[in-house]
Scaffold this motif. Structure first.
Motif, PDB file in Angstrom:
ATOM      1  N   PRO A   1       0.780  -1.163   0.142  1.00 16.87           N
ATOM      2  CA  PRO A   1      -0.185  -0.135   0.162  1.00 16.87           C
ATOM      3  C   PRO A   1       0.982   1.152   0.106  1.00 16.87           C
ATOM      4  N   THR A   2       0.460   2.146  -0.660  1.00 15.29           N
ATOM      5  CA  THR A   2       1.023   3.647  -0.631  1.00 15.29           C
ATOM      6  C   THR A   2       0.319   4.396   0.618  1.00 15.29           C
ATOM      7  N   VAL A   3       1.114   5.127   1.190  1.00 14.62           N
ATOM      8  CA  VAL A   3       0.859   5.701   2.319  1.00 14.62           C
ATOM      9  C   VAL A   3       0.958   7.364   2.454  1.00 14.62           C
ATOM     10  N   PRO A   4       0.197   8.348   2.408  1.00 15.77           N
ATOM     11  CA  PRO A   4       0.736   9.942   2.340  1.00 15.77           C
ATOM     12  C   PRO A   4       1.635   9.993   3.568  1.00 15.77           C
ATOM     13  N   ALA A   5       2.815  10.509   3.297  1.00 16.65           N
ATOM     14  CA  ALA A   5       3.562  10.792   4.334  1.00 16.65           C
ATOM     15  C   ALA A   5       3.098  12.228   5.177  1.00 16.65           C
ATOM     16  N   ASP A   6       2.112  12.063   5.603  1.00 16.73           N
ATOM     17  CA  ASP A   6       1.708  13.474   6.560  1.00 16.73           C
ATOM     18  C   ASP A   6       2.696  13.806   7.457  1.00 16.73           C
ATOM     19  N   ARG A   7       2.785  14.906   7.679  1.00 18.42           N
ATOM     20  CA  ARG A   7       3.635  15.296   9.027  1.00 18.42           C
ATOM     21  C   ARG A   7       3.267  14.538  10.196  1.00 18.42           C
ATOM     22  N   ASP A   8       4.308  14.238  10.826  1.00 12.62           N
ATOM     23  CA  ASP A   8       3.926  13.654  12.361  1.00 12.62           C
ATOM     24  C   ASP A   8       3.827  12.038  12.380  1.00 12.62           C
ATOM     25  N   LEU A   9       3.745  11.468  11.019  1.00 14.17           N
ATOM     26  CA  LEU A   9       3.237  10.369  10.841  1.00 14.17           C
ATOM     27  C   LEU A   9       4.648   9.441  11.165  1.00 14.17           C
TER      28      LEU A   9
ATOM     29  N   THR B   1      16.386  15.668  -4.298  1.00  9.78           N
ATOM     30  CA  THR B   1      17.712  15.847  -4.652  1.00  9.78           C
ATOM     31  C   THR B   1      17.637  15.000  -6.350  1.00  9.78           C
ATOM     32  N   TYR B   2      18.948  14.958  -6.845  1.00 14.54           N
ATOM     33  CA  TYR B   2      19.032  14.386  -8.156  1.00 14.54           C
ATOM     34  C   TYR B   2      18.839  12.883  -8.190  1.00 14.54           C
ATOM     35  N   ASP B   3      18.850  12.333  -6.784  1.00 11.74           N
ATOM     36  CA  ASP B   3      18.760  11.106  -6.550  1.00 11.74           C
ATOM     37  C   ASP B   3      17.126  10.729  -6.548  1.00 11.74           C
ATOM     38  N   GLY B   4      16.378  11.656  -6.401  1.00 14.10           N
ATOM     39  CA  GLY B   4      14.929  11.326  -5.983  1.00 14.10           C
ATOM     40  C   GLY B   4      14.316  12.223  -4.690  1.00 14.10           C
ATOM     41  N   ASP B   5      13.355  11.715  -4.372  1.00 14.85           N
ATOM     42  CA  ASP B   5      12.605  12.470  -3.297  1.00 14.85           C
ATOM     43  C   ASP B   5      13.250  11.490  -2.141  1.00 14.85           C
ATOM     44  N   PHE B   6      13.323  12.481  -0.968  1.00 10.39           N
ATOM     45  CA  PHE B   6      13.564  11.807   0.566  1.00 10.39           C
ATOM     46  C   PHE B   6      12.741  12.255   1.253  1.00 10.39           C
ATOM     47  N   VAL B   7      12.471  11.607   2.307  1.00 13.21           N
ATOM     48  CA  VAL B   7      11.797  12.012   3.595  1.00 13.21           C
ATOM     49  C   VAL B   7      12.470  12.230   4.701  1.00 13.21           C
ATOM     50  N   ARG B   8      12.405  13.189   5.592  1.00 16.65           N
ATOM     51  CA  ARG B   8      13.175  13.134   6.796  1.00 16.65           C
ATOM     52  C   ARG B   8      12.332  12.972   8.107  1.00 16.65           C
ATOM     53  N   LEU B   9      12.919  11.865   8.841  1.00 14.19           N
ATOM     54  CA  LEU B   9      12.432  11.469  10.004  1.00 14.19           C
ATOM     55  C   LEU B   9      13.145  11.930  11.181  1.00 14.19           C
ATOM     56  N   GLU B  10      12.250  12.053  12.451  1.00 16.53           N
ATOM     57  CA  GLU B  10      12.808  12.657  13.523  1.00 16.53           C
ATOM     58  C   GLU B  10      12.478  11.642  14.463  1.00 16.53           C
ATOM     59  N   ASP B  11      13.589  11.128  15.377  1.00 17.11           N
ATOM     60  CA  ASP B  11      13.103  10.168  16.259  1.00 17.11           C
ATOM     61  C   ASP B  11      12.830  10.629  17.632  1.00 17.11           C
ATOM     62  N   GLY B  12      12.509  10.055  18.707  1.00 14.49           N
ATOM     63  CA  GLY B  12      12.476  10.529  19.869  1.00 14.49           C
ATOM     64  C   GLY B  12      13.543  11.594  20.666  1.00 14.49           C
ATOM     65  N   ARG B  13      14.758  11.216  20.155  1.00 11.79           N
ATOM     66  CA  ARG B  13      15.782  11.933  20.732  1.00 11.79           C
ATOM     67  C   ARG B  13      16.021  13.274  19.844  1.00 11.79           C
ATOM     68  N   ARG B  14      15.076  13.507  19.113  1.00 11.83           N
ATOM     69  CA  ARG B  14      15.086  14.732  18.027  1.00 11.83           C
ATOM     70  C   ARG B  14      16.434  14.612  17.007  1.00 11.83           C
ATOM     71  N   ARG B  15      16.813  13.279  16.855  1.00  8.40           N
ATOM     72  CA  ARG B  15      17.962  13.140  15.700  1.00  8.40           C
ATOM     73  C   ARG B  15      17.002  12.988  14.370  1.00  8.40           C
ATOM     74  N   THR B  16      17.480  13.235  13.416  1.00 10.84           N
ATOM     75  CA  THR B  16      16.853  13.461  11.966  1.00 10.84           C
ATOM     76  C   THR B  16      17.640  12.784  10.925  1.00 10.84           C
ATOM     77  N   ARG B  17      17.112  12.025  10.330  1.00 11.02           N
ATOM     78  CA  ARG B  17      17.865  11.321   9.042  1.00 11.02           C
ATOM     79  C   ARG B  17      16.994  11.343   7.741  1.00 11.02           C
ATOM     80  N   LEU B  18      17.705  11.541   6.564  1.00  5.24           N
ATOM     81  CA  LEU B  18      16.906  11.407   5.386  1.00  5.24           C
ATOM     82  C   LEU B  18      17.043   9.981   4.914  1.00  5.24           C
ATOM     83  N   PHE B  19      15.738   9.674   4.366  1.00  5.64           N
ATOM     84  CA  PHE B  19      15.612   8.383   3.774  1.00  5.64           C
ATOM     85  C   PHE B  19      14.847   8.280   2.064  1.00  5.64           C
TER      86      PHE B  19
END
Length: 275
Positions: free
Chosen positions: A23-31, A50-68
Protein backbone atom coordinates in the motif's frame (compact mmCIF):
# COMPACT_ATOMS: atom_id res chain seq x y z
CA UNK A 1 -6.48 -26.65 -27.61
CA UNK A 2 -8.83 -26.94 -24.64
CA UNK A 3 -6.22 -28.88 -22.69
CA UNK A 4 -3.49 -26.31 -23.35
CA UNK A 5 -5.79 -23.51 -22.14
CA UNK A 6 -6.57 -25.37 -18.95
CA UNK A 7 -2.86 -25.97 -18.29
CA UNK A 8 -2.11 -22.40 -19.22
CA UNK A 9 -4.52 -21.17 -16.56
CA UNK A 10 -3.46 -23.58 -13.86
CA UNK A 11 -1.11 -21.10 -12.10
CA UNK A 12 -3.06 -17.94 -12.79
CA UNK A 13 -4.63 -17.90 -9.34
CA UNK A 14 -1.70 -19.41 -7.45
CA UNK A 15 -0.50 -17.28 -4.53
CA UNK A 16 3.15 -17.69 -5.59
CA UNK A 17 2.40 -15.99 -8.90
CA UNK A 18 0.95 -12.90 -7.29
CA UNK A 19 3.22 -9.97 -6.45
CA UNK A 20 2.48 -8.66 -2.96
CA UNK A 21 0.48 -5.45 -3.04
CA UNK A 22 2.34 -2.80 -1.05
CA UNK A 23 0.00 0.00 0.00
CA UNK A 24 0.99 3.61 -0.59
CA UNK A 25 0.59 5.93 2.36
CA UNK A 26 0.71 9.76 2.30
CA UNK A 27 3.66 10.89 4.38
CA UNK A 28 1.70 13.40 6.42
CA UNK A 29 3.64 15.41 8.96
CA UNK A 30 4.12 13.58 12.29
CA UNK A 31 3.29 10.18 10.78
CA UNK A 32 5.53 7.68 12.59
CA UNK A 33 7.19 5.01 10.43
CA UNK A 34 10.24 2.75 10.56
CA UNK A 35 12.92 2.52 7.89
CA UNK A 36 12.88 -1.14 6.91
CA UNK A 37 16.60 -1.31 6.14
CA UNK A 38 18.05 0.35 9.26
CA UNK A 39 15.31 0.13 11.86
CA UNK A 40 15.38 3.91 12.40
CA UNK A 41 11.95 4.93 13.67
CA UNK A 42 10.71 8.48 13.60
CA UNK A 43 8.04 10.98 12.68
CA UNK A 44 7.83 12.70 9.31
CA UNK A 45 9.11 16.26 9.62
CA UNK A 46 9.86 17.21 6.01
CA UNK A 47 11.01 16.34 2.52
CA UNK A 48 13.99 17.09 0.31
CA UNK A 49 14.30 16.68 -3.44
CA UNK A 50 17.70 15.72 -4.82
CA UNK A 51 19.03 14.49 -8.13
CA UNK A 52 18.66 10.98 -6.70
CA UNK A 53 14.94 11.43 -6.16
CA UNK A 54 12.64 12.37 -3.29
CA UNK A 55 13.70 11.87 0.33
CA UNK A 56 11.69 12.03 3.54
CA UNK A 57 13.18 13.36 6.78
CA UNK A 58 12.34 11.44 9.96
CA UNK A 59 12.88 12.62 13.54
CA UNK A 60 13.19 10.12 16.39
CA UNK A 61 12.40 10.56 20.07
CA UNK A 62 15.85 12.05 20.73
CA UNK A 63 15.24 14.72 18.06
CA UNK A 64 17.82 13.16 15.76
CA UNK A 65 16.85 13.45 12.10
CA UNK A 66 17.82 11.37 9.08
CA UNK A 67 16.93 11.38 5.40
CA UNK A 68 15.58 8.26 3.67
CA UNK A 69 14.84 7.64 0.01
CA UNK A 70 11.13 7.26 -0.71
CA UNK A 71 11.43 3.91 -2.47
CA UNK A 72 8.83 1.18 -2.82
CA UNK A 73 8.25 -0.83 0.38
CA UNK A 74 11.08 1.05 2.10
CA UNK A 75 9.18 1.69 5.34
CA UNK A 76 7.15 -0.17 7.94
CA UNK A 77 3.90 1.16 9.36
CA UNK A 78 2.57 -0.83 12.29
CA UNK A 79 5.05 -3.53 11.28
CA UNK A 80 3.80 -3.84 7.69
CA UNK A 81 5.65 -2.67 4.53
CA UNK A 82 4.39 0.53 2.93
CA UNK A 83 5.50 2.94 0.23
CA UNK A 84 5.51 6.54 1.36
CA UNK A 85 4.37 9.21 -1.09
CA UNK A 86 4.24 12.96 -0.72
CA UNK A 87 0.84 14.11 0.54
CA UNK A 88 -1.28 16.02 -1.92
CA UNK A 89 -1.29 19.78 -1.39
CA UNK A 90 -4.21 20.92 0.68
CA UNK A 91 -6.67 23.33 -0.92
CA UNK A 92 -5.51 26.88 -0.44
CA UNK A 93 -7.27 28.66 2.37
CA UNK A 94 -8.94 31.96 1.71
CA UNK A 95 -6.47 34.81 1.89
CA UNK A 96 -4.25 37.01 -0.20
CA UNK A 97 -1.94 35.35 -2.74
CA UNK A 98 1.75 35.67 -2.01
CA UNK A 99 4.60 36.53 -4.36
CA UNK A 100 7.90 34.64 -4.39
CA UNK A 101 9.28 37.13 -1.85
CA UNK A 102 6.39 36.48 0.55
CA UNK A 103 4.69 39.82 -0.04
CA UNK A 104 1.03 40.21 -0.93
CA UNK A 105 0.63 39.67 -4.65
CA UNK A 106 -0.96 42.47 -6.64
CA UNK A 107 -3.37 41.05 -9.20
CA UNK A 108 -3.92 42.71 -12.57
CA UNK A 109 -0.68 44.61 -12.26
CA UNK A 110 -0.11 47.26 -14.92
CA UNK A 111 3.25 48.62 -15.91
CA UNK A 112 4.08 51.93 -14.23
CA UNK A 113 6.62 54.64 -14.86
CA UNK A 114 9.97 53.67 -13.37
CA UNK A 115 11.16 55.49 -10.27
CA UNK A 116 14.14 57.76 -10.51
CA UNK A 117 15.97 55.56 -8.02
CA UNK A 118 17.73 52.35 -8.99
CA UNK A 119 19.07 49.09 -7.56
CA UNK A 120 22.44 48.05 -8.91
CA UNK A 121 23.85 44.53 -8.70
CA UNK A 122 27.27 43.22 -9.65
CA UNK A 123 26.45 40.74 -12.41
CA UNK A 124 23.89 38.84 -14.42
CA UNK A 125 23.43 36.03 -11.88
CA UNK A 126 22.71 38.50 -9.08
CA UNK A 127 20.15 40.25 -11.30
CA UNK A 128 18.50 36.97 -12.28
CA UNK A 129 18.05 35.80 -8.68
CA UNK A 130 16.73 39.19 -7.56
CA UNK A 131 14.22 39.11 -10.41
CA UNK A 132 13.31 35.50 -9.64
CA UNK A 133 12.28 36.30 -6.07
CA UNK A 134 11.53 40.03 -5.95
CA UNK A 135 10.49 40.65 -9.56
CA UNK A 136 6.81 41.12 -8.71
CA UNK A 137 7.56 43.56 -5.90
CA UNK A 138 9.93 45.59 -8.05
CA UNK A 139 7.37 45.91 -10.85
CA UNK A 140 4.72 47.03 -8.34
CA UNK A 141 7.07 49.76 -7.10
CA UNK A 142 8.50 50.63 -10.51
CA UNK A 143 12.07 49.85 -9.48
CA UNK A 144 14.63 49.08 -12.16
CA UNK A 145 17.52 46.68 -11.44
CA UNK A 146 20.69 47.30 -13.41
CA UNK A 147 24.01 45.44 -13.65
CA UNK A 148 27.30 47.07 -12.75
CA UNK A 149 29.28 44.37 -14.57
CA UNK A 150 31.85 44.48 -11.81
CA UNK A 151 32.16 46.51 -8.62
CA UNK A 152 35.14 48.41 -10.03
CA UNK A 153 32.62 50.30 -12.18
CA UNK A 154 30.73 51.65 -9.15
CA UNK A 155 32.61 54.95 -8.83
CA UNK A 156 32.29 56.00 -12.47
CA UNK A 157 28.65 54.91 -12.60
CA UNK A 158 27.77 56.95 -9.51
CA UNK A 159 29.53 60.00 -10.94
CA UNK A 160 27.48 59.65 -14.11
CA UNK A 161 24.18 58.94 -12.33
CA UNK A 162 24.43 61.72 -9.75
CA UNK A 163 22.49 60.37 -6.75
CA UNK A 164 20.21 62.79 -4.93
CA UNK A 165 16.72 63.15 -3.48
CA UNK A 166 14.32 61.06 -5.51
CA UNK A 167 17.32 59.75 -7.37
CA UNK A 168 18.82 57.23 -4.93
CA UNK A 169 20.95 54.17 -5.60
CA UNK A 170 20.89 50.89 -3.70
CA UNK A 171 23.85 48.60 -4.36
CA UNK A 172 23.91 44.84 -3.73
CA UNK A 173 27.43 43.51 -3.22
CA UNK A 174 28.88 40.00 -2.99
CA UNK A 175 31.42 39.15 -0.27
CA UNK A 176 30.76 42.29 1.76
CA UNK A 177 32.90 41.52 4.83
CA UNK A 178 35.25 43.62 6.95
CA UNK A 179 38.59 44.29 5.29
CA UNK A 180 37.58 43.06 1.86
CA UNK A 181 38.10 44.94 -1.40
CA UNK A 182 34.33 45.17 -1.73
CA UNK A 183 34.02 46.96 1.62
CA UNK A 184 36.78 49.43 0.75
CA UNK A 185 35.06 50.31 -2.55
CA UNK A 186 31.67 50.94 -0.96
CA UNK A 187 32.31 53.23 2.01
CA UNK A 188 31.59 56.95 2.26
CA UNK A 189 29.29 57.18 -0.76
CA UNK A 190 26.81 59.67 0.71
CA UNK A 191 23.28 59.67 2.11
CA UNK A 192 21.62 58.89 -1.22
CA UNK A 193 23.55 55.66 -1.74
CA UNK A 194 22.97 52.53 0.33
CA UNK A 195 25.25 49.51 -0.01
CA UNK A 196 24.13 46.17 1.38
CA UNK A 197 25.44 42.72 0.70
CA UNK A 198 26.09 39.20 1.88
CA UNK A 199 29.24 37.47 3.13
CA UNK A 200 29.35 34.80 0.41
CA UNK A 201 32.07 34.66 -2.24
CA UNK A 202 29.48 34.42 -5.00
CA UNK A 203 25.72 34.83 -5.12
CA UNK A 204 25.40 31.09 -5.90
CA UNK A 205 26.49 30.45 -2.33
CA UNK A 206 23.57 32.53 -1.07
CA UNK A 207 21.26 29.76 -2.32
CA UNK A 208 20.55 27.22 0.42
CA UNK A 209 22.44 23.96 -0.19
CA UNK A 210 19.29 21.90 0.38
CA UNK A 211 17.56 23.78 -2.43
CA UNK A 212 20.13 22.53 -4.96
CA UNK A 213 20.27 19.05 -3.44
CA UNK A 214 23.66 19.20 -1.73
CA UNK A 215 24.75 18.99 1.91
CA UNK A 216 26.97 22.06 1.73
CA UNK A 217 28.87 24.23 -0.73
CA UNK A 218 32.39 22.83 -1.26
CA UNK A 219 35.46 24.86 -0.35
CA UNK A 220 37.40 26.22 -3.32
CA UNK A 221 40.99 27.36 -2.64
CA UNK A 222 41.87 31.01 -3.15
CA UNK A 223 43.23 31.60 -6.66
CA UNK A 224 40.96 29.01 -8.33
CA UNK A 225 37.93 30.27 -10.23
CA UNK A 226 35.12 29.72 -7.74
CA UNK A 227 32.32 28.68 -10.11
CA UNK A 228 34.60 26.35 -12.07
CA UNK A 229 35.85 24.80 -8.83
CA UNK A 230 32.34 24.31 -7.50
CA UNK A 231 31.16 22.60 -10.68
CA UNK A 232 34.22 20.33 -10.75
CA UNK A 233 33.73 19.22 -7.15
CA UNK A 234 29.99 18.65 -7.53
CA UNK A 235 30.17 17.03 -10.98
CA UNK A 236 27.99 19.74 -12.48
CA UNK A 237 29.90 20.15 -15.73
CA UNK A 238 30.54 23.68 -16.92
CA UNK A 239 29.70 26.85 -14.96
CA UNK A 240 26.88 27.42 -17.46
CA UNK A 241 25.38 24.03 -16.58
CA UNK A 242 25.93 24.71 -12.90
CA UNK A 243 24.14 28.03 -13.14
CA UNK A 244 21.08 26.37 -14.66
CA UNK A 245 20.91 24.06 -11.63
CA UNK A 246 21.22 26.95 -9.21
CA UNK A 247 18.69 29.17 -10.97
CA UNK A 248 16.09 26.42 -11.38
CA UNK A 249 16.41 25.53 -7.68
CA UNK A 250 15.20 28.96 -6.55
CA UNK A 251 11.44 29.42 -6.46
CA UNK A 252 10.80 31.57 -3.39
CA UNK A 253 12.73 33.49 -0.72
CA UNK A 254 12.82 30.27 1.34
CA UNK A 255 15.42 28.90 -1.08
CA UNK A 256 17.84 31.72 -0.20
CA UNK A 257 20.04 32.37 2.81
CA UNK A 258 18.86 35.09 5.26
CA UNK A 259 21.78 37.51 4.62
CA UNK A 260 20.80 37.88 0.96
CA UNK A 261 17.10 38.20 1.77
CA UNK A 262 17.75 40.93 4.31
CA UNK A 263 20.13 42.79 2.01
CA UNK A 264 17.66 42.97 -0.88
CA UNK A 265 14.72 43.90 1.36
CA UNK A 266 16.70 46.84 2.78
CA UNK A 267 17.55 48.04 -0.72
CA UNK A 268 13.93 47.88 -1.86
CA UNK A 269 12.83 49.89 1.18
CA UNK A 270 15.63 52.44 0.66
CA UNK A 271 14.83 53.22 -2.95
CA UNK A 272 11.04 53.31 -2.51
CA UNK A 273 10.34 54.90 0.87
CA UNK A 274 10.15 58.66 0.48
CA UNK A 275 11.06 58.48 -3.22
Amino acid sequence: MTTRNSYGDIYSGHTRARKPVIPTVPADRDLVVEDAATGFCGAVVGFEKTYDGDFVRLEDGRRRTRLFAMREAAFLLDGKPVTLVKPKPKPATAGPARSASGSTKVEGLRARVALGSRIWVEGVHDAALVERVWGHDLRVEGVVVEQLEGLDNLGPRLAEFGPGKGHKVGVLVDHLVAGSKETNLTTGLGEFVLVTGHPYIDVWQAVRPAAVGIKEWPNVPRGEDWKTGICRRLGWGTPQEGWRRVYNAVNTFRDLEPPLIGAVERLVDFVTVGD
